[in-house]
Motif scaffolding. Sequence first.
Motif, PDB file in Angstrom:
ATOM      1  N   GLY A  40     -88.148  26.056 -18.399  1.00  0.00           N
ATOM      2  CA  GLY A  40     -87.663  24.825 -17.917  1.00  0.00           C
ATOM      3  C   GLY A  40     -86.117  25.151 -17.727  1.00  0.00           C
ATOM      4  N   LYS A  41     -85.336  23.884 -17.495  1.00  0.00           N
ATOM      5  CA  LYS A  41     -83.834  24.205 -17.254  1.00  0.00           C
ATOM      6  C   LYS A  41     -83.203  23.400 -18.143  1.00  0.00           C
ATOM      7  CE  LYS A  41     -83.560  24.966 -11.990  1.00  0.00           C
ATOM      8  NZ  LYS A  41     -83.004  24.629 -10.848  1.00  0.00           N
ATOM      9  N   ALA A  42     -82.031  24.012 -18.583  1.00  0.00           N
ATOM     10  CA  ALA A  42     -81.283  23.104 -19.603  1.00  0.00           C
ATOM     11  C   ALA A  42     -79.798  22.932 -18.786  1.00  0.00           C
ATOM     12  CB  ALA A  42     -81.000  23.922 -20.666  1.00  0.00           C
ATOM     13  N   SER A  43     -79.352  21.802 -19.064  1.00  0.00           N
ATOM     14  CA  SER A  43     -78.123  21.377 -18.335  1.00  0.00           C
ATOM     15  C   SER A  43     -76.966  20.798 -19.342  1.00  0.00           C
ATOM     16  CB  SER A  43     -78.038  20.520 -17.294  1.00  0.00           C
ATOM     17  OG  SER A  43     -78.454  19.555 -17.636  1.00  0.00           O
ATOM     18  N   GLY A  44     -75.746  21.236 -19.111  1.00  0.00           N
ATOM     19  CA  GLY A  44     -74.690  20.702 -19.969  1.00  0.00           C
ATOM     20  C   GLY A  44     -73.300  20.609 -19.326  1.00  0.00           C
ATOM     21  N   GLU A  45     -72.225  20.743 -20.105  1.00  0.00           N
ATOM     22  CA  GLU A  45     -70.918  20.776 -19.484  1.00  0.00           C
ATOM     23  C   GLU A  45     -70.148  21.809 -20.163  1.00  0.00           C
ATOM     24  OE1 GLU A  45     -67.437  17.665 -19.635  1.00  0.00           O
ATOM     25  OE2 GLU A  45     -68.835  17.015 -17.888  1.00  0.00           O
ATOM     26  N   GLY A  46     -69.423  22.622 -19.458  1.00  0.00           N
ATOM     27  CA  GLY A  46     -68.766  23.610 -20.145  1.00  0.00           C
ATOM     28  C   GLY A  46     -67.156  23.369 -19.442  1.00  0.00           C
ATOM     29  N   GLU A  47     -66.353  24.367 -19.999  1.00  0.00           N
ATOM     30  CA  GLU A  47     -64.955  24.373 -19.421  1.00  0.00           C
ATOM     31  C   GLU A  47     -64.381  25.681 -18.887  1.00  0.00           C
ATOM     32  OE1 GLU A  47     -61.412  21.581 -21.098  1.00  0.00           O
ATOM     33  OE2 GLU A  47     -61.414  23.477 -22.131  1.00  0.00           O
ATOM     34  N   VAL A  48     -63.754  25.409 -17.675  1.00  0.00           N
ATOM     35  CA  VAL A  48     -63.162  26.550 -17.081  1.00  0.00           C
ATOM     36  C   VAL A  48     -61.312  26.261 -17.494  1.00  0.00           C
ATOM     37  CG1 VAL A  48     -62.484  27.891 -15.344  1.00  0.00           C
ATOM     38  CG2 VAL A  48     -64.466  26.968 -15.430  1.00  0.00           C
ATOM     39  N   ALA A  49     -60.690  27.226 -18.264  1.00  0.00           N
ATOM     40  CA  ALA A  49     -59.308  27.206 -18.592  1.00  0.00           C
ATOM     41  C   ALA A  49     -58.832  28.561 -17.965  1.00  0.00           C
ATOM     42  CB  ALA A  49     -59.312  27.032 -20.244  1.00  0.00           C
ATOM     43  N   LEU A  50     -57.530  28.250 -17.540  1.00  0.00           N
ATOM     44  CA  LEU A  50     -56.662  29.236 -16.981  1.00  0.00           C
ATOM     45  C   LEU A  50     -55.273  29.009 -17.208  1.00  0.00           C
ATOM     46  CD1 LEU A  50     -56.510  31.857 -14.900  1.00  0.00           C
ATOM     47  CD2 LEU A  50     -56.116  30.297 -13.211  1.00  0.00           C
ATOM     48  N   GLY A  51     -54.512  29.951 -17.987  1.00  0.00           N
ATOM     49  CA  GLY A  51     -53.253  29.816 -18.530  1.00  0.00           C
ATOM     50  C   GLY A  51     -52.477  30.916 -18.687  1.00  0.00           C
ATOM     51  N   GLY A  52     -51.168  30.896 -18.541  1.00  0.00           N
ATOM     52  CA  GLY A  52     -50.554  32.180 -19.120  1.00  0.00           C
ATOM     53  C   GLY A  52     -48.705  31.687 -18.847  1.00  0.00           C
ATOM     54  N   SER A  53     -47.984  32.743 -19.049  1.00  0.00           N
ATOM     55  CA  SER A  53     -46.599  32.599 -18.764  1.00  0.00           C
ATOM     56  C   SER A  53     -46.115  33.715 -18.144  1.00  0.00           C
ATOM     57  CB  SER A  53     -45.984  32.097 -20.171  1.00  0.00           C
ATOM     58  OG  SER A  53     -46.048  33.249 -21.095  1.00  0.00           O
ATOM     59  N   MET A  54     -44.954  33.406 -17.636  1.00  0.00           N
ATOM     60  CA  MET A  54     -44.061  34.825 -16.937  1.00  0.00           C
ATOM     61  C   MET A  54     -42.813  34.516 -16.970  1.00  0.00           C
ATOM     62  SD  MET A  54     -44.357  35.719 -12.741  1.00  0.00           S
ATOM     63  CE  MET A  54     -46.220  36.228 -12.938  1.00  0.00           C
ATOM     64  N   THR A  55     -42.176  35.725 -17.289  1.00  0.00           N
ATOM     65  CA  THR A  55     -40.616  35.805 -17.485  1.00  0.00           C
ATOM     66  C   THR A  55     -40.048  36.832 -16.568  1.00  0.00           C
ATOM     67  OG1 THR A  55     -40.688  35.020 -19.753  1.00  0.00           O
ATOM     68  CG2 THR A  55     -38.635  35.993 -19.051  1.00  0.00           C
ATOM     69  N   ARG A  56     -38.876  36.213 -15.945  1.00  0.00           N
ATOM     70  CA  ARG A  56     -38.277  37.114 -15.030  1.00  0.00           C
ATOM     71  C   ARG A  56     -36.683  36.755 -14.889  1.00  0.00           C
ATOM     72  NH1 ARG A  56     -42.312  38.946 -14.871  1.00  0.00           N
ATOM     73  NH2 ARG A  56     -43.745  39.787 -13.228  1.00  0.00           N
ATOM     74  N   GLN A  57     -35.873  37.998 -14.902  1.00  0.00           N
ATOM     75  CA  GLN A  57     -34.562  37.696 -14.837  1.00  0.00           C
ATOM     76  C   GLN A  57     -33.899  38.312 -13.609  1.00  0.00           C
ATOM     77  OE1 GLN A  57     -33.835  40.492 -18.451  1.00  0.00           O
ATOM     78  NE2 GLN A  57     -33.377  38.593 -19.533  1.00  0.00           N
ATOM     79  N   HIS A  58     -32.823  37.543 -13.476  1.00  0.00           N
ATOM     80  CA  HIS A  58     -31.886  38.000 -12.003  1.00  0.00           C
ATOM     81  C   HIS A  58     -30.485  37.850 -12.278  1.00  0.00           C
ATOM     82  CE1 HIS A  58     -31.311  38.654  -7.836  1.00  0.00           C
ATOM     83  NE2 HIS A  58     -30.730  37.459  -7.487  1.00  0.00           N
ATOM     84  N   GLU A  59     -29.533  38.556 -11.416  1.00  0.00           N
ATOM     85  CA  GLU A  59     -28.130  38.452 -11.741  1.00  0.00           C
ATOM     86  C   GLU A  59     -27.526  38.044 -10.331  1.00  0.00           C
ATOM     87  OE1 GLU A  59     -25.922  40.944 -13.867  1.00  0.00           O
ATOM     88  OE2 GLU A  59     -27.357  41.272 -15.548  1.00  0.00           O
ATOM     89  N   LEU A  60     -26.760  37.333  -9.996  1.00  0.00           N
ATOM     90  CA  LEU A  60     -25.962  37.192  -8.653  1.00  0.00           C
ATOM     91  C   LEU A  60     -24.421  36.628  -8.954  1.00  0.00           C
ATOM     92  CD1 LEU A  60     -26.598  36.601  -5.749  1.00  0.00           C
ATOM     93  CD2 LEU A  60     -26.827  33.902  -6.531  1.00  0.00           C
ATOM     94  N   SER A  61     -23.633  37.382  -8.028  1.00  0.00           N
ATOM     95  CA  SER A  61     -22.334  36.896  -7.682  1.00  0.00           C
ATOM     96  C   SER A  61     -22.140  36.286  -6.702  1.00  0.00           C
ATOM     97  CB  SER A  61     -21.476  38.312  -7.706  1.00  0.00           C
ATOM     98  OG  SER A  61     -21.445  38.910  -8.930  1.00  0.00           O
TER      99      SER A  61
END
Length: 290
Positions: A190-211
Amino acid sequence: MEDPLTASLDLLRRLPPQQIAQNLALLTDTLLPDLADDLLSSVDQPLAVKVDSGSREYLVCDYNRDGDSYRSPWTNTYDPPLSDGTEPSPKLRSLEVSMNDAFDVYRDLYYEGGVSSVYLWDTDDGFAGVVLIKKTNDAGASTASWDSVHVFESLERGRQSHYKLTSTVMLYMTKPVAVSSEVAGAEGAGKASGEGEVALGGSMTRQHELSAPLDPTSAASLAQSHIVNIGKIVEDMELKMRNLLGEVYFSKTKDILSALRTQNGLDEQAKHRALQGELVGLLKGRKVAA
């Protein structure tokens, strides 16, 4: 043996950004209480929103905190009230007000919603500050959040100023998905159905200098120069990081998914291989005829 602080920072960078507060509390309260100050000052947490006495929303973080109180960039007052809270000098406060107005327009143009806040503080050689932007989207059961933290330092050198920028973007999305699967048991298949969850996440850090050039002919023109220069460097950095996040998160996720599970069935794959074999045979026949 690796330094505990370095190991903790490395671990926190790899954990979901929406759980940073809980994980940081676990480290500082239970596992590494001696490193609490270093960790709290080194780790960017998802921004929180408060409302000041003027009913204006503002963002709170470690840069506008004094003790247990937070300063609003709109009213320049602390909540809870603090009589001797740290504040920028009158000249810098005037620039802070103008920058908040400018980035409020920037936020509206690029994000079409959300909350922004700018905080400045005096340094020995100039001033420093942080530009904060938060946008959340709760579309039914789906949730998404974008947090930008741009910390900068300005060093004035005659008619120029040198800016150092460190930008961090935290992004996460969750979406419920319907799940169905084939099951087999004593009663048959037979078939079973339900609900799941897709999660996507993260962080990013960058540096820059300008005159960049300054116009010191008047206090107003000097302030406008800083707003334009800082606005440009923040805008450029956000565009670059947005494109990078698109490549890192979405393109890479698509590649991994395609490698794990093809969308074509076995019949479709067999037809594709047969077509490839036919084309190869035709090419070989042409070479022999030639």
